[in-house]
Design an enzyme around this catalytic site. Structure first.
Site, PDB file in Angstrom:
ATOM      1  N   TYR A 177       1.125  -1.173  -0.065  1.00 17.40           N
ATOM      2  CA  TYR A 177       0.108   0.008   0.620  1.00 17.40           C
ATOM      3  C   TYR A 177       0.803   1.157  -0.648  1.00 17.40           C
ATOM      4  O   TYR A 177       2.468   1.290   0.167  1.00 17.40           O
ATOM      5  CB  TYR A 177      -0.650   0.067   0.828  1.00 17.40           C
ATOM      6  CG  TYR A 177      -0.203   0.215   2.091  1.00 17.40           C
ATOM      7  CD1 TYR A 177       0.717  -0.837   3.215  1.00 17.40           C
ATOM      8  CD2 TYR A 177      -0.094   1.846   3.241  1.00 17.40           C
ATOM      9  CE1 TYR A 177       0.444  -0.654   4.505  1.00 17.40           C
ATOM     10  CE2 TYR A 177       0.619   1.943   4.183  1.00 17.40           C
ATOM     11  CZ  TYR A 177       1.182   0.687   5.151  1.00 17.40           C
ATOM     12  OH  TYR A 177       1.472   1.113   6.198  1.00 17.40           O
ATOM     13  N   CYS A 178       0.342   2.522  -0.676  1.00 14.36           N
ATOM     14  CA  CYS A 178       1.242   3.780  -0.104  1.00 14.36           C
ATOM     15  C   CYS A 178      -0.410   4.568  -0.015  1.00 14.36           C
ATOM     16  O   CYS A 178      -0.665   4.347   0.715  1.00 14.36           O
ATOM     17  CB  CYS A 178       1.714   4.192  -1.482  1.00 14.36           C
ATOM     18  SG  CYS A 178       0.333   3.977  -3.262  1.00 14.36           S
ATOM     19  N   ARG A 179       0.096   5.580  -0.199  1.00 11.42           N
ATOM     20  CA  ARG A 179      -0.811   6.879   0.289  1.00 11.42           C
ATOM     21  C   ARG A 179      -2.286   7.146  -0.288  1.00 11.42           C
ATOM     22  O   ARG A 179      -2.771   7.751   0.732  1.00 11.42           O
ATOM     23  CB  ARG A 179       0.084   8.117  -0.669  1.00 11.42           C
ATOM     24  CG  ARG A 179       1.369   8.573   0.188  1.00 11.42           C
ATOM     25  CD  ARG A 179       2.078   9.778  -1.040  1.00 11.42           C
ATOM     26  NE  ARG A 179       3.426  10.226  -1.200  1.00 11.42           N
ATOM     27  CZ  ARG A 179       4.571  10.286  -1.307  1.00 11.42           C
ATOM     28  NH1 ARG A 179       4.144   9.867  -2.679  1.00 11.42           N
ATOM     29  NH2 ARG A 179       5.442   9.878  -0.756  1.00 11.42           N
ATOM     30  N   CYS A 183      -2.077   7.421  -6.257  1.00 12.27           N
ATOM     31  CA  CYS A 183      -0.076   7.486  -5.550  1.00 12.27           C
ATOM     32  C   CYS A 183       0.214   5.912  -6.526  1.00 12.27           C
ATOM     33  O   CYS A 183      -0.575   5.131  -6.139  1.00 12.27           O
ATOM     34  CB  CYS A 183      -0.155   6.953  -4.070  1.00 12.27           C
ATOM     35  SG  CYS A 183       1.721   7.062  -3.619  1.00 12.27           S
ATOM     36  N   PHE A 207      -3.126   4.552   2.744  1.00  6.98           N
ATOM     37  CA  PHE A 207      -2.390   4.299   4.833  1.00  6.98           C
ATOM     38  C   PHE A 207      -4.410   5.708   4.921  1.00  6.98           C
ATOM     39  O   PHE A 207      -4.722   5.088   5.593  1.00  6.98           O
ATOM     40  CB  PHE A 207      -1.720   5.166   4.852  1.00  6.98           C
ATOM     41  CG  PHE A 207      -1.661   5.230   7.004  1.00  6.98           C
ATOM     42  CD1 PHE A 207      -1.817   4.349   7.597  1.00  6.98           C
ATOM     43  CD2 PHE A 207      -1.492   6.680   6.962  1.00  6.98           C
ATOM     44  CE1 PHE A 207      -2.033   4.139   8.619  1.00  6.98           C
ATOM     45  CE2 PHE A 207      -1.014   6.989   8.042  1.00  6.98           C
ATOM     46  CZ  PHE A 207      -1.300   5.779   9.257  1.00  6.98           C
TER      47      PHE A 207
END
Lengths: 221, 221
Positions: A177-179, A183, A207
């Site tokens: 996962y990221c932003r 993203c 997140f």
DNA sequence: CAATCATTCAACAGAATTATTGAATGATGG
DNA sequence: CCATCATTCAATAATTCTGTTGAATGATTG
């Protein structure tokens, strides 16, 4: 006519809010701040602005009420004033997805083809984390990871991923996962991992949405 | 860096949308269009703009994708392109309610004190309409009423209310509604009716929200 | 208490937005 | 096929927004 003036004032006030989001840099700042609070200098670097210019954008959004700030040592940290601000940017993204041909082209051309696989839902991932069945991979930069991350997540920023692959067990499923939904980090991480033979999938969104859903979080201030 | 350019383009595109709402007149236009489609001339008059100016605002919002238009005889009718546009303005209002001190002052000072009574929920009103237990009063202008209204509603525009009171049965409960949560018409109607001894309450929100909730509607094209 | 340094302010030039005016467009409807 | 008329376009001036520069602020921290 006395019933029209306050109405005008209301629309003017709401328009101020929309205008405060009506600038690419400011929108990008808000998305970064959705990850967690940041200093002026950090934001300026992230978005590619001079400190003075970033400060002006931040001041404007604080004046309008989109952001609030607090002092921490020598730095001033900004953050969104309220979850409703993130709701607003989410609504903006939804309109963009459906209506803006320009944005559609970008999304369709750039994001879709990266990973045709279904993302893992937050609920599903929460369950699999609890069961310890999955390696959760946070591919955001280290400072963002430090500001808060998913439980048991390991942090390998995308740029370091190639040379740190040995840290990831190959036998278990990976969820990266990221932003957030726009993203690209997690998309690229999943693509890279799958080329190397890992069983990698992507978490839906990122997140901020995880935290907004009141799911457990580790780290941060 | 190639991963940053499309991101910039995305934020720039979304910012265009926000900018398109970043003007009091345009926001007001969108609210009117939430009631139903309107011609350029009708909008210009409603918002108090020249036709050319209104046309420019409309063209801008159509270009961005917020509005669409169709021809009907000699007129061109505009409407929101998608329900997500109304979600966006709703999100904007919510931010305004919570964050913008300016807007808070307007709402708090002007709207709150007008009617301390709880509004009637849509669900409750839908039930009472079905039972025929209530007089539903639409205080919007006649043309907006004609474009669509609540079932069995009677239309008395606010300005005519004083001299048309005899049309309203005094024995039954009255529920008044207008355009939406920030429209003052229903507030003022309820205040007026209560001073005259009627049992009047206000519907939560207004006609667009009623329709958006998929509750029955009469009239309109 | 003084040096430090992140942030903010002030002033400016260049760019973009807004409302106005008057003319052009172009589909309708006879 | 033509007159009508709602809408759009084009050009303009006034206003507002943006980003840069360099200086000022003011709380921290030793």
């Amino acid at each position: 006519m006395s019933s029209r003036n306050p109405k005008r004032a209301l629309f003017a006030g709401l328009a101020e809010i929309a205008k405060a989001l009506g600038h690419g840099h400011r929108l990008e700042i808000v998305e970064v701040l959705a990850q967690g609070e940041r200093s002026v200098e950090a934001l300026a670097e992230h978005v590619g602005l001079s400190v003075a210019n970033a400060s002006q954008h931040l001041r404007l959004m604080r004046r309008i009420g989109l952001l609030v700030s607090r002092r921490d040592g020598k730095r001033i940290l900004y953050r969104p004033s309220d979850p409703s601000v993130l709701d607003l940017t989410a609504a903006l993204r939804r309109v963009g997805e459906r209506n803006a041909a320009e944005v559609r082209a970008v999304i369709g051309g750039y994001f879709r083809q990266r990973d045709a696989l279904e993302p893992v839902s937050r609920r599903e991932l929460a369950r699999r984390i609890k069961d310890g069945l999955v390696t959760v991979l946070d591919v955001r930069p280290t400072d963002e990871f430090a500001a808060g991350h998913l439980p048991r997540a390991i942090n390998i920023p995308l740029r370091q991923l190639t040379r740190r692959l040995r840290e990831i067990p190959k036998s278990r499923a990976i969820v990266a996962y990221c932003r957030g939904p726009y993203c690209v980090l997690a998309y690229e991480a999943v693509a890279l991992l799958r080329r190397r033979g890992f069983k990698a999938r992507r978490l839906e969104d990122g997140f901020p949405e995880w935290r907004a859903a009141c799911l457990p979080v580790e780290g941060g201030g």
